[in-house]
Design a protein around this motif. Structure first.
Motif, PDB file in Angstrom:
ATOM      1  N   LEU A  60       0.805  -1.214   0.000  1.00  0.00           N
ATOM      2  CA  LEU A  60       0.000   0.000   0.000  1.00  0.00           C
ATOM      3  C   LEU A  60       0.844   1.272   0.000  1.00  0.00           C
ATOM      4  CD1 LEU A  60      -2.739  -1.031   2.587  1.00  0.00           C
ATOM      5  CD2 LEU A  60      -2.920  -0.976   0.101  1.00  0.00           C
ATOM      6  N   ILE A  61       2.164   1.150  -0.030  1.00  0.00           N
ATOM      7  CA  ILE A  61       3.015   2.332   0.100  1.00  0.00           C
ATOM      8  C   ILE A  61       2.923   3.264  -1.104  1.00  0.00           C
ATOM      9  CG2 ILE A  61       4.607   1.215   1.687  1.00  0.00           C
ATOM     10  CD1 ILE A  61       6.612   0.998  -0.641  1.00  0.00           C
ATOM     11  N   HIS A  62       2.449   2.749  -2.249  1.00  0.00           N
ATOM     12  CA  HIS A  62       2.324   3.592  -3.439  1.00  0.00           C
ATOM     13  C   HIS A  62       0.875   4.014  -3.698  1.00  0.00           C
ATOM     14  CE1 HIS A  62       6.478   2.736  -4.175  1.00  0.00           C
ATOM     15  NE2 HIS A  62       6.242   1.451  -4.285  1.00  0.00           N
ATOM     16  N   VAL A  63      -0.039   3.597  -2.842  1.00  0.00           N
ATOM     17  CA  VAL A  63      -1.461   3.943  -2.989  1.00  0.00           C
ATOM     18  C   VAL A  63      -1.716   5.249  -2.235  1.00  0.00           C
ATOM     19  CG1 VAL A  63      -3.826   3.196  -2.528  1.00  0.00           C
ATOM     20  CG2 VAL A  63      -2.091   1.510  -3.183  1.00  0.00           C
ATOM     21  N   PRO A  64      -2.269   6.267  -2.903  1.00  0.00           N
ATOM     22  CA  PRO A  64      -2.565   7.540  -2.217  1.00  0.00           C
ATOM     23  C   PRO A  64      -3.568   7.341  -1.077  1.00  0.00           C
ATOM     24  CG  PRO A  64      -2.751   7.797  -4.599  1.00  0.00           C
ATOM     25  CD  PRO A  64      -2.604   6.322  -4.325  1.00  0.00           C
ATOM     26  N   ASP A  65      -3.476   8.203  -0.067  1.00  0.00           N
ATOM     27  CA  ASP A  65      -4.347   8.104   1.103  1.00  0.00           C
ATOM     28  C   ASP A  65      -5.825   8.051   0.746  1.00  0.00           C
ATOM     29  OD1 ASP A  65      -2.135   8.140   2.736  1.00  0.00           O
ATOM     30  OD2 ASP A  65      -2.560  10.089   3.633  1.00  0.00           O
ATOM     31  N   ASP A  66      -6.244   8.837  -0.231  1.00  0.00           N
ATOM     32  CA  ASP A  66      -7.674   8.878  -0.540  1.00  0.00           C
ATOM     33  C   ASP A  66      -8.180   7.597  -1.201  1.00  0.00           C
ATOM     34  OD1 ASP A  66      -6.313   9.424  -2.923  1.00  0.00           O
ATOM     35  OD2 ASP A  66      -7.793  10.864  -3.622  1.00  0.00           O
ATOM     36  N   GLU A  67      -7.276   6.696  -1.615  1.00  0.00           N
ATOM     37  CA  GLU A  67      -7.677   5.436  -2.231  1.00  0.00           C
ATOM     38  C   GLU A  67      -7.550   4.237  -1.287  1.00  0.00           C
ATOM     39  OE1 GLU A  67      -6.073   4.698  -6.137  1.00  0.00           O
ATOM     40  OE2 GLU A  67      -6.023   6.848  -6.584  1.00  0.00           O
ATOM     41  N   VAL A  68      -6.817   4.397  -0.187  1.00  0.00           N
ATOM     42  CA  VAL A  68      -6.584   3.269   0.723  1.00  0.00           C
ATOM     43  C   VAL A  68      -7.893   2.712   1.296  1.00  0.00           C
ATOM     44  CG1 VAL A  68      -5.509   2.551   2.900  1.00  0.00           C
ATOM     45  CG2 VAL A  68      -4.212   3.930   1.256  1.00  0.00           C
ATOM     46  N   GLY A  90      19.562   1.345  -9.239  1.00  0.00           N
ATOM     47  CA  GLY A  90      19.685   2.569 -10.007  1.00  0.00           C
ATOM     48  C   GLY A  90      18.700   2.720 -11.144  1.00  0.00           C
ATOM     49  N   HIS A  91      17.703   1.869 -11.203  1.00  0.00           N
ATOM     50  CA  HIS A  91      16.713   1.944 -12.280  1.00  0.00           C
ATOM     51  C   HIS A  91      15.811   3.163 -12.097  1.00  0.00           C
ATOM     52  CE1 HIS A  91      17.846  -1.987 -13.774  1.00  0.00           C
ATOM     53  NE2 HIS A  91      17.828  -2.419 -12.519  1.00  0.00           N
ATOM     54  N   PRO A  92      15.554   3.897 -13.188  1.00  0.00           N
ATOM     55  CA  PRO A  92      14.687   5.071 -13.059  1.00  0.00           C
ATOM     56  C   PRO A  92      13.242   4.663 -12.770  1.00  0.00           C
ATOM     57  CG  PRO A  92      15.302   4.717 -15.350  1.00  0.00           C
ATOM     58  CD  PRO A  92      16.047   3.710 -14.539  1.00  0.00           C
ATOM     59  N   MET A  93      12.589   5.468 -11.959  1.00  0.00           N
ATOM     60  CA  MET A  93      11.180   5.247 -11.644  1.00  0.00           C
ATOM     61  C   MET A  93      10.566   6.582 -11.271  1.00  0.00           C
ATOM     62  SD  MET A  93      11.760   3.370  -7.922  1.00  0.00           S
ATOM     63  CE  MET A  93      10.222   2.572  -7.966  1.00  0.00           C
ATOM     64  N   ASN A  94       9.265   6.618 -11.172  1.00  0.00           N
ATOM     65  CA  ASN A  94       8.553   7.846 -10.827  1.00  0.00           C
ATOM     66  C   ASN A  94       7.312   7.463 -10.015  1.00  0.00           C
ATOM     67  OD1 ASN A  94       7.848  10.525 -10.722  1.00  0.00           O
ATOM     68  ND2 ASN A  94       6.900  10.535 -12.735  1.00  0.00           N
ATOM     69  N   VAL A  95       7.513   7.153  -8.730  1.00  0.00           N
ATOM     70  CA  VAL A  95       6.409   6.741  -7.858  1.00  0.00           C
ATOM     71  C   VAL A  95       6.501   7.474  -6.526  1.00  0.00           C
ATOM     72  CG1 VAL A  95       6.192   4.444  -8.883  1.00  0.00           C
ATOM     73  CG2 VAL A  95       7.665   4.770  -6.905  1.00  0.00           C
ATOM     74  N   HIS A  96       5.374   7.639  -5.903  1.00  0.00           N
ATOM     75  CA  HIS A  96       5.337   8.218  -4.565  1.00  0.00           C
ATOM     76  C   HIS A  96       5.360   7.096  -3.526  1.00  0.00           C
ATOM     77  CE1 HIS A  96       4.002  11.811  -6.713  1.00  0.00           C
ATOM     78  NE2 HIS A  96       4.515  12.454  -5.682  1.00  0.00           N
ATOM     79  N   VAL A  97       6.066   7.336  -2.457  1.00  0.00           N
ATOM     80  CA  VAL A  97       6.103   6.418  -1.319  1.00  0.00           C
ATOM     81  C   VAL A  97       5.419   7.133  -0.160  1.00  0.00           C
ATOM     82  CG1 VAL A  97       7.568   5.146   0.291  1.00  0.00           C
ATOM     83  CG2 VAL A  97       8.232   5.337  -2.120  1.00  0.00           C
ATOM     84  N   HIS A  98       4.338   6.541   0.331  1.00  0.00           N
ATOM     85  CA  HIS A  98       3.534   7.148   1.391  1.00  0.00           C
ATOM     86  C   HIS A  98       3.825   6.466   2.726  1.00  0.00           C
ATOM     87  CE1 HIS A  98       1.218   9.198  -1.707  1.00  0.00           C
ATOM     88  NE2 HIS A  98       1.152   8.036  -2.338  1.00  0.00           N
ATOM     89  N   ARG A  99       4.152   7.267   3.724  1.00  0.00           N
ATOM     90  CA  ARG A  99       4.321   6.782   5.095  1.00  0.00           C
ATOM     91  C   ARG A  99       3.035   7.101   5.856  1.00  0.00           C
ATOM     92  NH1 ARG A  99       9.368   5.386   6.479  1.00  0.00           N
ATOM     93  NH2 ARG A  99      11.002   5.845   4.964  1.00  0.00           N
TER      94      ARG A  99
END
Length: 115
Positions: A20-28, A64-73
């Motif tokens: 769930l670390i990449h799922v935004p709060d409003d979707e959890v 070192g692989h490129p990515m573009n994701v948010h990590v939510h704590r």
């Protein structure tokens, strides 16, 4: 995770570690409701997640692989509230390395029928 392609009550249990670390709060909350739908009554759910309150954009992955994701704590109390609202009973929780910046939490919950 918001559209699980499993019949209702078809899973005996779920292990959701760092999922769930990449799922935004409003979707959890919706994701947890889907977990509740596919779990059998009484089925266990175990969550592992990063503890905190911030979200961070991660642009480089392991190796070192490129990515573009948010990590939510998230705070364990917030996750507990979301689980209860989705129909789970939280039975136990544990903080891993609570004194460190990279603390994690494990929550053990069980599917409860909606009242």
């Amino acid at each position: 995770m918001t559209e699980l392609d499993f019949p209702a009550a078809s899973m005996a249990g779920m292990l959701v570690w760092q999922s769930l670390i990449h799922v935004p709060d409003d979707e959890v909350p919706a994701v947890l409701r889907h977990f509740h739908q596919v779990l059998r009554p009484g089925g266990p759910l175990q969550l592992l997640f990063h503890v905190g309150t911030e979200s961070q954009l991660k642009t480089q992955g392991y190796g070192g692989h490129p990515m573009n994701v948010h990590v939510h704590r998230r705070q364990p109390d917030l996750m507990t509230t979301w689980l209860r609202d989705a129909g789970f009973k939280v039975e136990a929780h544990m903080l891993l390395a609570p004194e460190e910046k990279a603390s994690q939490a494990i929550l053990f919950a069980r599917h409860q029928p909606y009242q």
